[in-house]
Design a protein around this motif. Structure first.
Motif, PDB file in Angstrom:
ATOM      1  N   GLN A 277       0.865  -1.174   0.000  1.00 12.74           N
ATOM      2  CA  GLN A 277       0.000   0.000   0.000  1.00 12.74           C
ATOM      3  C   GLN A 277       0.904   1.227   0.000  1.00 12.74           C
ATOM      4  O   GLN A 277       1.635   1.461   0.966  1.00 12.74           O
ATOM      5  CB  GLN A 277      -0.930  -0.005   1.213  1.00 12.74           C
ATOM      6  N   VAL A 278       0.893   1.952  -1.089  1.00 14.53           N
ATOM      7  CA  VAL A 278       1.734   3.135  -1.230  1.00 14.53           C
ATOM      8  C   VAL A 278       0.939   4.343  -0.772  1.00 14.53           C
ATOM      9  O   VAL A 278      -0.118   4.659  -1.338  1.00 14.53           O
ATOM     10  CB  VAL A 278       2.195   3.323  -2.689  1.00 14.53           C
ATOM     11  N   VAL A 279       1.428   5.016   0.253  1.00 14.40           N
ATOM     12  CA  VAL A 279       0.708   6.154   0.826  1.00 14.40           C
ATOM     13  C   VAL A 279       1.029   7.415   0.032  1.00 14.40           C
ATOM     14  O   VAL A 279       2.190   7.840  -0.062  1.00 14.40           O
ATOM     15  CB  VAL A 279       1.073   6.337   2.305  1.00 14.40           C
ATOM     16  N   VAL A 280      -0.017   8.018  -0.540  1.00 12.22           N
ATOM     17  CA  VAL A 280       0.119   9.251  -1.313  1.00 12.22           C
ATOM     18  C   VAL A 280      -0.477  10.378  -0.482  1.00 12.22           C
ATOM     19  O   VAL A 280      -1.695  10.421  -0.271  1.00 12.22           O
ATOM     20  CB  VAL A 280      -0.599   9.141  -2.664  1.00 12.22           C
ATOM     21  N   PRO A 281       0.348  11.280   0.037  1.00 14.42           N
ATOM     22  CA  PRO A 281      -0.172  12.350   0.886  1.00 14.42           C
ATOM     23  C   PRO A 281      -0.996  13.347   0.073  1.00 14.42           C
ATOM     24  O   PRO A 281      -0.649  13.677  -1.061  1.00 14.42           O
ATOM     25  CB  PRO A 281       1.093  13.006   1.454  1.00 14.42           C
ATOM     26  N   GLU A 282      -2.084  13.811   0.650  1.00 12.00           N
ATOM     27  CA  GLU A 282      -2.944  14.780  -0.024  1.00 12.00           C
ATOM     28  C   GLU A 282      -2.378  16.186   0.187  1.00 12.00           C
ATOM     29  O   GLU A 282      -2.883  16.970   0.994  1.00 12.00           O
ATOM     30  CB  GLU A 282      -4.376  14.667   0.498  1.00 12.00           C
ATOM     31  N   LEU A 283      -1.323  16.494  -0.550  1.00 17.18           N
ATOM     32  CA  LEU A 283      -0.671  17.794  -0.462  1.00 17.18           C
ATOM     33  C   LEU A 283      -1.392  18.795  -1.356  1.00 17.18           C
ATOM     34  O   LEU A 283      -1.923  18.420  -2.406  1.00 17.18           O
ATOM     35  CB  LEU A 283       0.800  17.675  -0.873  1.00 17.18           C
ATOM     36  N   PRO A 284      -1.401  20.063  -0.984  1.00 19.73           N
ATOM     37  CA  PRO A 284      -2.173  21.053  -1.745  1.00 19.73           C
ATOM     38  C   PRO A 284      -1.443  21.555  -2.994  1.00 19.73           C
ATOM     39  O   PRO A 284      -0.232  21.366  -3.148  1.00 19.73           O
ATOM     40  CB  PRO A 284      -2.339  22.188  -0.733  1.00 19.73           C
ATOM     41  N   GLY A 285      -2.201  22.191  -3.873  1.00 25.86           N
ATOM     42  CA  GLY A 285      -1.647  22.953  -4.983  1.00 25.86           C
ATOM     43  C   GLY A 285      -1.033  22.121  -6.085  1.00 25.86           C
ATOM     44  O   GLY A 285      -1.227  20.902  -6.175  1.00 25.86           O
ATOM     45  N   GLU A 286      -0.273  22.828  -6.931  1.00 23.96           N
ATOM     46  CA  GLU A 286       0.355  22.181  -8.075  1.00 23.96           C
ATOM     47  C   GLU A 286       1.363  21.125  -7.644  1.00 23.96           C
ATOM     48  O   GLU A 286       1.519  20.096  -8.309  1.00 23.96           O
ATOM     49  CB  GLU A 286       1.041  23.231  -8.953  1.00 23.96           C
ATOM     50  N   PHE A 287       2.056  21.382  -6.524  1.00 22.77           N
ATOM     51  CA  PHE A 287       3.025  20.397  -6.062  1.00 22.77           C
ATOM     52  C   PHE A 287       2.319  19.103  -5.662  1.00 22.77           C
ATOM     53  O   PHE A 287       2.788  18.010  -5.977  1.00 22.77           O
ATOM     54  CB  PHE A 287       3.832  20.940  -4.881  1.00 22.77           C
ATOM     55  N   GLY A 288       1.190  19.223  -4.996  1.00 24.17           N
ATOM     56  CA  GLY A 288       0.425  18.036  -4.632  1.00 24.17           C
ATOM     57  C   GLY A 288      -0.026  17.262  -5.859  1.00 24.17           C
ATOM     58  O   GLY A 288       0.001  16.024  -5.867  1.00 24.17           O
ATOM     59  N   GLU A 289      -0.416  17.975  -6.915  1.00 31.31           N
ATOM     60  CA  GLU A 289      -0.807  17.311  -8.161  1.00 31.31           C
ATOM     61  C   GLU A 289       0.384  16.575  -8.771  1.00 31.31           C
ATOM     62  O   GLU A 289       0.244  15.463  -9.303  1.00 31.31           O
ATOM     63  CB  GLU A 289      -1.361  18.337  -9.141  1.00 31.31           C
ATOM     64  N   ARG A 290       1.550  17.208  -8.699  1.00 30.20           N
ATOM     65  CA  ARG A 290       2.754  16.560  -9.231  1.00 30.20           C
ATOM     66  C   ARG A 290       3.029  15.251  -8.492  1.00 30.20           C
ATOM     67  O   ARG A 290       3.343  14.226  -9.114  1.00 30.20           O
ATOM     68  CB  ARG A 290       3.951  17.503  -9.116  1.00 30.20           C
ATOM     69  N   VAL A 291       2.932  15.282  -7.172  1.00 34.36           N
ATOM     70  CA  VAL A 291       3.179  14.077  -6.381  1.00 34.36           C
ATOM     71  C   VAL A 291       2.181  12.987  -6.756  1.00 34.36           C
ATOM     72  O   VAL A 291       2.559  11.818  -6.944  1.00 34.36           O
ATOM     73  CB  VAL A 291       3.117  14.411  -4.878  1.00 34.36           C
ATOM     74  N   ARG A 292       0.920  13.345  -6.893  1.00 35.81           N
ATOM     75  CA  ARG A 292      -0.096  12.347  -7.235  1.00 35.81           C
ATOM     76  C   ARG A 292       0.138  11.771  -8.628  1.00 35.81           C
ATOM     77  O   ARG A 292      -0.015  10.556  -8.846  1.00 35.81           O
ATOM     78  CB  ARG A 292      -1.488  12.970  -7.123  1.00 35.81           C
ATOM     79  N   ASP A 293       0.524  12.633  -9.577  1.00 33.79           N
ATOM     80  CA  ASP A 293       0.792  12.161 -10.938  1.00 33.79           C
ATOM     81  C   ASP A 293       1.989  11.207 -10.964  1.00 33.79           C
ATOM     82  O   ASP A 293       1.965  10.174 -11.639  1.00 33.79           O
ATOM     83  CB  ASP A 293       1.052  13.349 -11.869  1.00 33.79           C
TER      84      ASP A 293
END
Length: 352
Positions: A277-293
């Protein structure tokens, strides 16, 4: 290969369980030196010490220390008691310890046929600096053991964080595996280390990461954190529940570490053959989108779990040890610490 110096101890600067920081005079002036009393004896002011100054001279990751190799005029007593498991094997400072899994251990019978972690969550991280924030994210706080891999420092005594986290009760104990040593429990492999965490230390959750220090070469495969992927495999084959903490950074200047580090993408995406289970933190803004992508690249093999980070900053402020990664503190790379804390938050939800 080794820079040797003789020095004289001026004073003891500070000490913590298993280690002493000294001020030592050498021909070039004065320097900080680190001694492990269980290996070399206890240096005192006025003692002559033999030093390895290689990493200090090269500016490598030993915290700016020369390392005490011996106190030649006052050698320690011969070791007593059981234990024939040798760590740092075939080096000049190889040491024998009592392994939990060896025949002389009181836990040998317990571990001889042990084959299951009974579904224990196992949080895997790349860097040692992830250990405190992972713990900060755990509420309510379970019984946690730290399994220290040998990709960084070999002596667990080097870690002031481990000493403090044990002192305040955030860690039930440290298990040192492979060539690492100095934990509350010694084990031969990551597998027996995880089993010892569960059955000897009675942990509800284990955290696996290398010791302080990290070796990287700027290449895809040449970094010590590949062991994170191998730890996922070990946890899975033993019936644990692997939880992968992403190495995330917004403060690192190196492109390969911005967002989700290539270390995480390689270790979890290529080395880990078992599902985590890879934990993807719900970070805000464009940086958060980058992490999710970026994390989506891992969805081919793993389950991505989105975890909110609300309240985790306040939890990180309560850390009993200083939070620092690659020289950056909490405010300088908040995303890194939030991602680690999110992994701890998720691990607790997996407990019965």
């Amino acid at each position: 290969m080794i820079r040797w110096r003789k020095g004289e101890v001026v004073r003891i600067r500070r000490e913590w369980p298993g280690a002493m920081e000294l001020e030592v005079t050498v021909p070039e002036g004065t320097c900080r030196a680190l001694a492990y009393p269980l290996l070399v004896g206890r240096p005192e002011p006025g003692d002559e010490v033999l030093l390895n100054t290689t990493a200090l001279a090269m500016g490598l990751g030993t915290g700016g220390y020369a390392m005490v190799v011996a106190v030649p005029n006052r050698l320690p007593e011969d070791p007593e008691g059981p234990g024939h498991l040798v760590k740092a094997r075939y080096t000049p400072l190889q040491a024998t310890v009592l392994g939990a899994d060896e025949q002389d251990s009181p836990f040998h019978e317990l571990l001889r046929e042990a084959d299951s972690l009974d579904g224990m969550p196992v949080v895997v991280a790349d860097l040692h600096s992830a250990l405190p924030p992972i713990l900060c994210g755990m509420s309510p706080r379970p019984r946690v053991a730290y399994v220290m891999l040998d990709g960084g420092a070999l002596p667990a005594w080097f870690s002031m964080a481990c000493a403090k986290l044990r002192e305040v009760g955030w860690l039930a104990g440290v298990v040192t595996v492979g060539q690492a040593f100095g934990g509350d429990v010694e084990a031969v492999t990551t597998h027996t280390g995880l089993l010892a965490a569960r059955h000897v230390l009675h942990a509800d959750v284990a955290i696996v990461a290398q010791g302080p220090g990290n070796l990287g070469t700027g290449t895809r495969w040449g970094f010590s954190g590949v062991s994170a992927g191998e730890a996922v495999n070990a946890a899975a084959v033993l019936g644990g529940r692997p939880v992968a903490a992403l190495r995330v950074s917004e403060g690192d200047r190196r492109e390969r570490h911005i967002g989700v580090s290539h270390h995480s993408l390689t270790a979890y995406g290529r080395v880990a053959l078992s599902e985590a289970q890879v934990v993807v933190p719900e970070l805000p803004g464009e940086f958060g989108e980058r992490v999710r992508d970026q994390a989506e690249l891992l969805a081919v093999r793993h389950e991505l779990v989105s975890v909110p980070v609300d309240g985790l900053y306040e939890a990180l402020l309560e850390s009993p040890v200083k939070l620092s990664t690659m020289g950056r503190g909490l405010e300088e790379d908040l995303a890194y610490f939030l991602a680690s804390a999110a992994a701890g938050r998720h691990a607790v939800t997996l407990l019965g």
